[in-house]
Every structure is written in C-alpha cells, then in structure tokens.
Write a protein that holds these residues in place. Structure first.
Motif, short mmCIF file in Angstrom:
data_model
loop_
_atom_site.label_atom_id
_atom_site.label_comp_id
_atom_site.label_asym_id
_atom_site.label_seq_id
_atom_site.Cartn_x
_atom_site.Cartn_y
_atom_site.Cartn_z
N VAL A 273 42.83 38.26 53.98
CA VAL A 273 41.74 39.13 53.52
C VAL A 273 40.45 38.65 54.15
O VAL A 273 40.37 37.54 54.68
CB VAL A 273 41.61 39.12 51.97
CG1 VAL A 273 42.86 39.71 51.32
CG2 VAL A 273 41.35 37.71 51.46
N LEU A 274 39.42 39.47 54.04
CA LEU A 274 38.10 39.05 54.49
C LEU A 274 37.50 38.05 53.51
O LEU A 274 37.88 38.02 52.32
CB LEU A 274 37.18 40.26 54.60
CG LEU A 274 37.45 41.24 55.74
CD1 LEU A 274 36.54 42.45 55.61
CD2 LEU A 274 37.27 40.57 57.10
N PRO A 275 36.58 37.22 53.95
CA PRO A 275 35.91 36.30 53.03
C PRO A 275 35.30 37.07 51.86
O PRO A 275 34.67 38.12 52.04
CB PRO A 275 34.82 35.67 53.90
CG PRO A 275 35.35 35.76 55.29
CD PRO A 275 36.12 37.05 55.35
N GLY A 276 35.54 36.55 50.65
CA GLY A 276 34.99 37.18 49.45
C GLY A 276 35.80 38.34 48.92
O GLY A 276 35.37 39.01 47.97
N ASP A 277 36.97 38.61 49.51
CA ASP A 277 37.76 39.78 49.11
C ASP A 277 39.08 39.41 48.45
O ASP A 277 40.00 40.22 48.41
CB ASP A 277 38.03 40.67 50.33
CG ASP A 277 38.56 42.05 49.93
OD1 ASP A 277 38.16 42.56 48.87
OD2 ASP A 277 39.38 42.60 50.69
N ALA A 278 39.19 38.20 47.91
CA ALA A 278 40.45 37.78 47.31
C ALA A 278 40.50 38.10 45.82
O ALA A 278 41.56 37.96 45.19
CB ALA A 278 40.66 36.28 47.52
N GLY A 279 39.39 38.52 45.23
CA GLY A 279 39.36 38.77 43.80
C GLY A 279 40.04 40.07 43.41
O GLY A 279 40.31 40.93 44.25
N PRO A 280 40.30 40.25 42.12
CA PRO A 280 40.98 41.46 41.65
C PRO A 280 40.08 42.69 41.72
O PRO A 280 38.85 42.58 41.73
CB PRO A 280 41.33 41.12 40.20
CG PRO A 280 40.28 40.13 39.78
CD PRO A 280 40.00 39.31 41.02
N VAL A 281 40.71 43.84 41.79
CA VAL A 281 40.00 45.11 41.70
C VAL A 281 40.50 45.85 40.46
O VAL A 281 41.62 45.62 40.00
CB VAL A 281 40.21 45.98 42.96
CG1 VAL A 281 39.73 45.26 44.20
CG2 VAL A 281 41.67 46.38 43.11
#
Length: 393
Positions: A273-281
């Motif tokens: 994933v891109l940096p900062g995009d590992a969190g849930p949606v």
C-alpha cells in the motif's frame, strides 16, 4: 522489537474496491475524468467498455458526457500502453503513461512492423517507414482529421498490405495503414476522433496530438504505480507486474520510489500500500453493479480469489484471459450478464446471494437498460456465459 505488519483482510479489500472504484452509489462521480482517474485508466480495447464502465460510476449515466471528454474537450486520451492494452487516461496523466509505458511499446511496435514489412511487403526499409510517417502527419495537419482510408488518398503506400502466416489456416492480410496509424497513436502523435457512426463503432478518423511534456521514465513509472496503489491497493508485486506489463526490476524500483509499505493479506501473501494507507476503511452501504467486459474492477489484479471464486473463472473469461460482463455484489463477482438481440438484459447468479442482493442486481440492470435505450452491445471478446445467456441456454 519488530513492528507488527498490518493485516488487510478480504472484507477490507472489497470495501476499498467499492469506495475507490466509485461503485458505491453515494460516491459516483459527476464527470468522466474523475472516473478515469479513480480507476487509473478506462479499458478501451473494446469501444463499448469505456462508456459502460464510465456510466456505471457516473451519478448521471450519459453517453454525451463520455463523448465530451473524448472528442470535444479531449480531456481523455486513448493510449496503447500497459500490457499493450488501450487505456483511456486523463490529459494530465497521459504524459506519465506515455513515458512510463506507451513509448517502450511503440519502439517494439515499430521494430515489429519494420520486420513484417521487410518480410511480407516489397521495397520497405527503415527510411521509407520514417518518410511515410512524416507524410501521414503532414496530411493530418492539412486535413485536421481523417480516417486511414482518407489518408491513403494522400499517402498511397498506406494501401499496401502484408500477408501474415501465408498458407496457414489463420492467414490474414493486414494493411500498412492500419498498422502504421496504430504505431503513431502509441507513440503519442495521433489520437482517435469521434467515430463515424454510433459510439460503438470502431470506424474513426485520426487527428494530431499536441506533444506532451517530457517526463523522465523513472518518474513516470513511479507515478503510474502510485496511482495504481491508490486505486487498487493493497496489491502484490505480481499484481503490479501483471497490470503494468513491466519487468520485475522496473516494478520493484517504482514501488521503492513511492515508498510502498508491506501489509499482510488474508491468504498469507505480502501486499503493498502507499504510505499512510494501511488503516481500515468504513464498510460501504450494500451495492450491486453490472460491469462490462474488460472493466477495470475485474481486470485490476492478477490474484483475484478475494473477489472472484476460481470455479467461476471459466464461465466469465475467454481463453486469452479477457473478462466478460460481470455481476457484482458488495465487492464480489457473483454472476454474469448479457444483452439479447431484442435489448433484454439477462443475468445469471452463481450462488444464492439473498433477496436483498437479487433486488439490488435487478435495480442495477434497470439503471443500465434505461440509459442504453435502443442500443445493443455485444462484447468484442465473447465468453462462454455471455454466449449462453444470449442464446437463452
């Protein structure tokens, strides 16, 4: 102490697909340029796919809206690029696609065309090919736009042909003009204009393209991968390599350039994933969609088990790996659809998806039928299920 790798499960990936591919009704776009950027590029090998894919993601489906971007404002440009597939990309993204993918393909196309000309036509060499290209560009500058046939009136050598695979069952004759205009398009010199006929027609004139800014290849590849991760992440290295058609070295370099972060996927493989995009949606509202053959959603990844059951693949894909029309429910492919000669939309679900899903699919079919009206669409690459549904099997 080793930091734990974030885990992104299948349900999370399906939620991302719905939001980011603009398939959740509440996030449908007003403009087709926003749709193209959301999916990185609209598949355009089949003329119908651009319209069907775009309208599935537009708040107000409209052929005129797609026409505006392609032929009036020219804010969407068709390029032979990733995987030697034609994509419609936004004007701002086109220089990156051209430098990162299309130009390398154009070099190979030119080499292949020159080889075929030398082997299957008379009097052709590199100098004559280059001179013919210059004549075609000059003719287009005079005419403004013209079909390949019309250009042949000014450049007669375009009428010459090559016999391919002579004596074999699949012998075919190809015109120099058809190959050369495709080459000039992949090299960013010409573009397809409004087709002569309906929006489903593949008979179109050509026009010159203003030259885009020169983007360094490495920078261009990084931008392509950054956009892909934003729209399709998490994905594996194999997904990126398959989607771009690049070498493994190019893929790894581009991933490093954008600072891609590793996550764990449900099957135990490593995703990126891109940096900062590992969190849930957040989970989106339930959604259904009837998407066309070659839609970006079904053709976005090489590894598809998280949204498409392996047992359903033979019905939905042809032998070359082209996807047919698909029915989606909340981020999963649950069936396929087709349009019969009388205009009726028919579909088949592969399993019991529940009453809510069945009703939502019916609503999606009504929405598609409403804007299609009297138009009849047959996919360029036909699949077993699509043929069966058309035949009423």
């Amino acid at each position: 102490m080793t930091k734990a790798v974030p885990v992104i499960g299948d349900a999370e990936r399906r939620a991302r697909l719905g939001w980011r591919q603009l398939l959740v009704p509440s996030v449908r776009a007003a403009r087709v340029e926003d749709v193209a950027d959301a999916v990185v590029g609209l598949h355009a090998t089949d003329a119908a796919t651009v319209y069907l894919s775009a309208c599935a993601r537009l708040a107000e489906p409209s052929v005129a809206e797609v026409d505006r971007a392609l032929y009036e404002d020219v804010t969407l440009v068709k390029l032979l690029s990733m995987r030697r597939t034609i994509f419609a990309v936004t004007e701002g993204f086109a220089p990156y696609v051209s430098s990162g993918a299309a130009r390398a393909i154009a070099l190979k196309e030119r080499s292949t065309l020159l080889k075929h000309l030398r082997e299957h036509a008379e009097g052709w060499d590199e100098a004559r090919l280059a001179a013919t290209e210059r004549e075609v560009l000059a003719a287009l500058a005079r005419r403004g736009e013209a079909t390949t046939g019309e250009l042949a009136e000014d450049v007669p050598q375009l009428r010459e042909s090559m016999v391919m695979a002579a004596g074999k069952p699949y012998e075919a004759r190809q015109s120099v003009g058809s190959r050369l205009l495709r080459l000039l398009a992949s090299d960013g010199h010409v573009r397809r204009c409004r087709p002569r006929g309906s929006w489903l027609s593949s008979s179109y004139p050509w026009a010159l393209v203003p030259q885009w800014p020169d983007v360094p290849v490495r920078e261009a590849k990084a931008e392509v991968v950054r956009r892909w991760l934003a729209a399709y992440g998490p994905g594996t290295v194999e997904d990126v390599k398959w989607w771009t058609g690049w070498t493994l070295g190019d893929v790894r370099r581009a991933l490093a350039d954008v600072g891609a972060l590793e996550v764990a996927l449900a099957d135990g493989s490593a995703g990126l994933v891109l940096p900062g995009d590992a969190g849930p949606v957040a989970a989106p509202e339930p959604w259904a969609a009837l998407l066309p053959a070659l839609d970006p959603a079904v053709m976005g990844w090489r590894g598809r088990d998280w949204y498409l059951r392996p047992g359903d693949v033979p019905a939905l894909f042809d032998r070359a790996g082209n996807a047919g029309p698909t029915v989606w429910w909340c981020g999963e492919v649950v069936g396929g659809w087709a349009q019969r000669a009388d205009g009726e939309l028919v579909w088949r679900l592969f399993r019991d998806v529940g009453v809510e899903a069945e009703r939502a699919v019916a609503v999606a079919a009504e929405r598609l039928a409403a804007w299609l009206g009297p138009v009849r669409v047959t996919p360029r690459f036909r699949t077993p299920l699509e043929r069966e549904l058309v035949a009423g099997v």
